[in-house]
Every structure is written in C-alpha cells, then in structure tokens.
Design an enzyme around this catalytic site. Structure first.
Site, PDB file in Angstrom:
ATOM      1  NE  ARG A  12      10.312 -16.402  15.509  1.00 44.65           N
ATOM      2  CZ  ARG A  12      10.027 -17.688  15.594  1.00 44.65           C
ATOM      3  NH1 ARG A  12      10.711 -18.470  16.404  1.00 44.65           N
ATOM      4  NH2 ARG A  12       9.077 -18.219  14.878  1.00 44.65           N
ATOM      5  NE  ARG A  65      15.062 -22.512  21.666  1.00 44.81           N
ATOM      6  CZ  ARG A  65      14.791 -21.216  21.504  1.00 44.81           C
ATOM      7  NH1 ARG A  65      15.229 -20.568  20.446  1.00 44.81           N
ATOM      8  NH2 ARG A  65      14.048 -20.584  22.390  1.00 44.81           N
ATOM      9  NE  ARG A 103      12.289 -30.526  22.699  1.00 44.16           N
ATOM     10  CZ  ARG A 103      11.372 -30.055  21.858  1.00 44.16           C
ATOM     11  NH1 ARG A 103      10.174 -30.579  21.836  1.00 44.16           N
ATOM     12  NH2 ARG A 103      11.675 -29.081  21.032  1.00 44.16           N
ATOM     13  CE  LYS A 108      11.203 -31.099  15.778  1.00 49.20           C
ATOM     14  NZ  LYS A 108      11.034 -30.735  17.136  1.00 49.20           N
ATOM     15  NE  ARG A 156      11.720 -19.722  12.615  1.00 50.09           N
ATOM     16  CZ  ARG A 156      11.480 -20.935  13.119  1.00 50.09           C
ATOM     17  NH1 ARG A 156      10.928 -21.862  12.393  1.00 50.09           N
ATOM     18  NH2 ARG A 156      11.826 -21.208  14.356  1.00 50.09           N
TER      19      ARG A 156
HETATM   20  P1  ADP Z   1      11.538 -26.483  18.283  1.00 51.05           P
HETATM   21  O1  ADP Z   1      11.054 -27.222  17.073  1.00 51.05           O
HETATM   22  O2  ADP Z   1      12.123 -25.138  17.973  1.00 51.05           O
HETATM   23  O3  ADP Z   1      12.411 -27.304  19.171  1.00 51.05           O
HETATM   24  P2  ADP Z   1       9.023 -26.844  19.755  1.00 51.05           P
HETATM   25  O4  ADP Z   1       7.848 -26.129  19.286  1.00 51.05           O
HETATM   26  O5  ADP Z   1       9.068 -28.325  19.518  1.00 51.05           O
HETATM   27  O6  ADP Z   1      10.263 -26.092  19.114  1.00 51.05           O
HETATM   28  O7  ADP Z   1       9.234 -26.619  21.327  1.00 51.05           O
HETATM   29  C1  ADP Z   1       9.408 -25.327  21.861  1.00 51.05           C
HETATM   30  C2  ADP Z   1       9.860 -25.402  23.317  1.00 51.05           C
HETATM   31  O8  ADP Z   1       8.854 -26.061  24.119  1.00 51.05           O
HETATM   32  C3  ADP Z   1      11.127 -26.205  23.588  1.00 51.05           C
HETATM   33  O9  ADP Z   1      12.291 -25.449  23.372  1.00 51.05           O
HETATM   34  C4  ADP Z   1      10.933 -26.582  25.059  1.00 51.05           C
HETATM   35  O10 ADP Z   1      11.219 -25.498  25.922  1.00 51.05           O
HETATM   36  C5  ADP Z   1       9.447 -26.845  25.157  1.00 51.05           C
HETATM   37  N1  ADP Z   1       9.112 -28.264  24.929  1.00 51.05           N
HETATM   38  C6  ADP Z   1       8.403 -28.767  23.874  1.00 51.05           C
HETATM   39  N2  ADP Z   1       8.287 -30.089  23.965  1.00 51.05           N
HETATM   40  C7  ADP Z   1       8.947 -30.475  25.088  1.00 51.05           C
HETATM   41  C8  ADP Z   1       9.211 -31.727  25.718  1.00 51.05           C
HETATM   42  N3  ADP Z   1       8.780 -32.872  25.181  1.00 51.05           N
HETATM   43  N4  ADP Z   1       9.911 -31.725  26.863  1.00 51.05           N
HETATM   44  C9  ADP Z   1      10.356 -30.589  27.394  1.00 51.05           C
HETATM   45  N5  ADP Z   1      10.168 -29.371  26.855  1.00 51.05           N
HETATM   46  C10 ADP Z   1       9.471 -29.302  25.707  1.00 51.05           C
END
Ligand code: ADP
Length: 191
Positions: A133, A144, A88, A13, A127
């Site tokens: 990591r 997740r 989300r 994304k 990754r």
């Molecule tokens: P990924 O693509 O791995 O899901 P992101 O960079 O989008 O990672 O988000 C990393 C973390 O930030 C999420 O796992 C969550 O803990 C937090 N986060 C990001 N956006 C939101 C949101 N809209 N609502 C709640 N938590 C969020």
C-alpha cells in the site's frame, strides 16, 4: 448486547469486533467495511466517499448516520450489535442516541482498545510494506492517528461519564486481547 468498540486505526478493532460478535451471536457492523464495499461495487455512495477514504478524513456525519440508521434496522441487528468504527464524532454519538431512543433501546457497553501510538504506527507501516500500500506513508498514518486523537478519543470520556466505558489493553496477541474483552464484558450490564 448492544456494544461499541473504539480504538485508533491499527488497534485491531475489526479483528476483535468480528471475534467478539461471533461469540455473542450478534452482527459486527463496520462503517469502514460498508464504505469499502460501496466503493468496490461502484455505487453512488461509493463514488461520494471514495476520495474521503483515500485521504484518511471522515465521511460526513449526515451520510454516515443515514447508513447506520438503515443498517441497525435490519432484522439481524434487532437483538443486538457491535458497532466498529461508529460513532466517530460527538455528533454521531448524539445521532446514535436518538436512533436507539426511537426504538426503545440502550447501549450495554463501550469497549475502548488502548494501544501505544508508536507501536501502532510501526505495525501499520509494516502492513503497508507487506501489502504494497504505497499511499500508506508514515505521514498519512500519523495524520490518521492525529484525527482519531482529536475527533474520536473524546468519545471515551462521554461514555465513561455514562459508566459504559470498558478499557481493554489492545497490545499483545490477538487471542489474548479477545479474552481480555470477554472478561471485561462479563462485568458489563447484560441486555
Ligand atoms: P480504520 O480502522 O483504519 O480507522 P475503518 O475501516 O474503521 O478504518 O474506516 C475507514 C475509513 O472510513 C475512515 O478513515 C473514514 O474515512 C471512513 N469512516 C468509517 N467510519 C466512519 C464514521 N463513523 N464517520 C466518518 N467516517 C468514517
């Protein structure tokens, strides 16, 4: 254009959001990036969300909505934006609707990157190995995905009901996926 990109962790994304937004001349706004920057800079917000990000859970809607509200009111987002990682949850969908309505704005499209879950888990494990990591174990990665399936995947149905959803196959080369998104957006409503 006012856009959202949806997709499970590891779907690519962030990469696609940056490319598509640059082409459209709008900012790509990633809530994950905002949280990580705050953790890095040791801000008060960063201290609040650090453990949540490490666990793979979601930051509270209250905190997240407040951050997005502020960010969308910055000058560069006036003419459009691409939201990556927000909304989300269904509560965040409602909050975003309210923010946009207050400003007399509406969404143009919601892009959903569809991927094969096993392929994505495999990609994330690789990754984690390359980047060292150690906390990204298969268990954490699967958790997740499960949280995404439970909390976020239902958002696609909501936007499909509003005829805003554009599904794009997220498997394959980065360039290939970008052109699929470009093509899909040509068919979407323009602002
Ligand atoms: P990924 O693509 O791995 O899901 P992101 O960079 O989008 O990672 O988000 C990393 C973390 O930030 C999420 O796992 C969550 O803990 C937090 N986060 C990001 N956006 C939101 C949101 N809209 N609502 C709640 N938590 C969020």
């Amino acid at each position: 254009m006012r856009l959202i990109i949806l997709g499970p962790p590891g779907a690519g994304k962030g990469t696609q959001a940056t490319r598509v937004a640059a082409r459209l001349g709008i900012p790509a706004i990633s809530t994950g990036d905002i949280f990580r920057a705050n953790i890095k800079n040791e801000t008060e917000l960063g201290r609040q969300v650090k453990d949540i990000l490490a666990s793979g859970g979601y930051v509270t809607d209250e905190i997240t909505n407040a951050i997005v509200r502020d960010r969308l009111r910055e000058a560069d987002a006036e003419g459009g934006f691409l939201l990556d990682g927000y909304p989300r949850t269904l509560a965040q969908v409602d909050a975003l609707d309210a923010m946009l309505a207050e400003d007399g704005q509406a969404l143009d499209a919601v892009i959903e990157l569809t991927v094969d879950e096993d392929a994505v888990v495999h990609r994330l494990l690789k990754r984690a190995e390359i980047e060292g990591r150690a906390d990204d174990t298969e268990e954490v990665i699967r958790e997740r995905q499960a949280i995404y399936r439970r909390e976020t995947a239902p958002l696609a149905d909501v936007y499909a009901g509003r005829e805003l959803l554009v599904q794009v196959d997220g498997m394959g080369e980065v360039d290939e996926v970008t052109s699929r998104i470009d093509d899909a957006l040509k068919g979407a409503r323009r602002s």
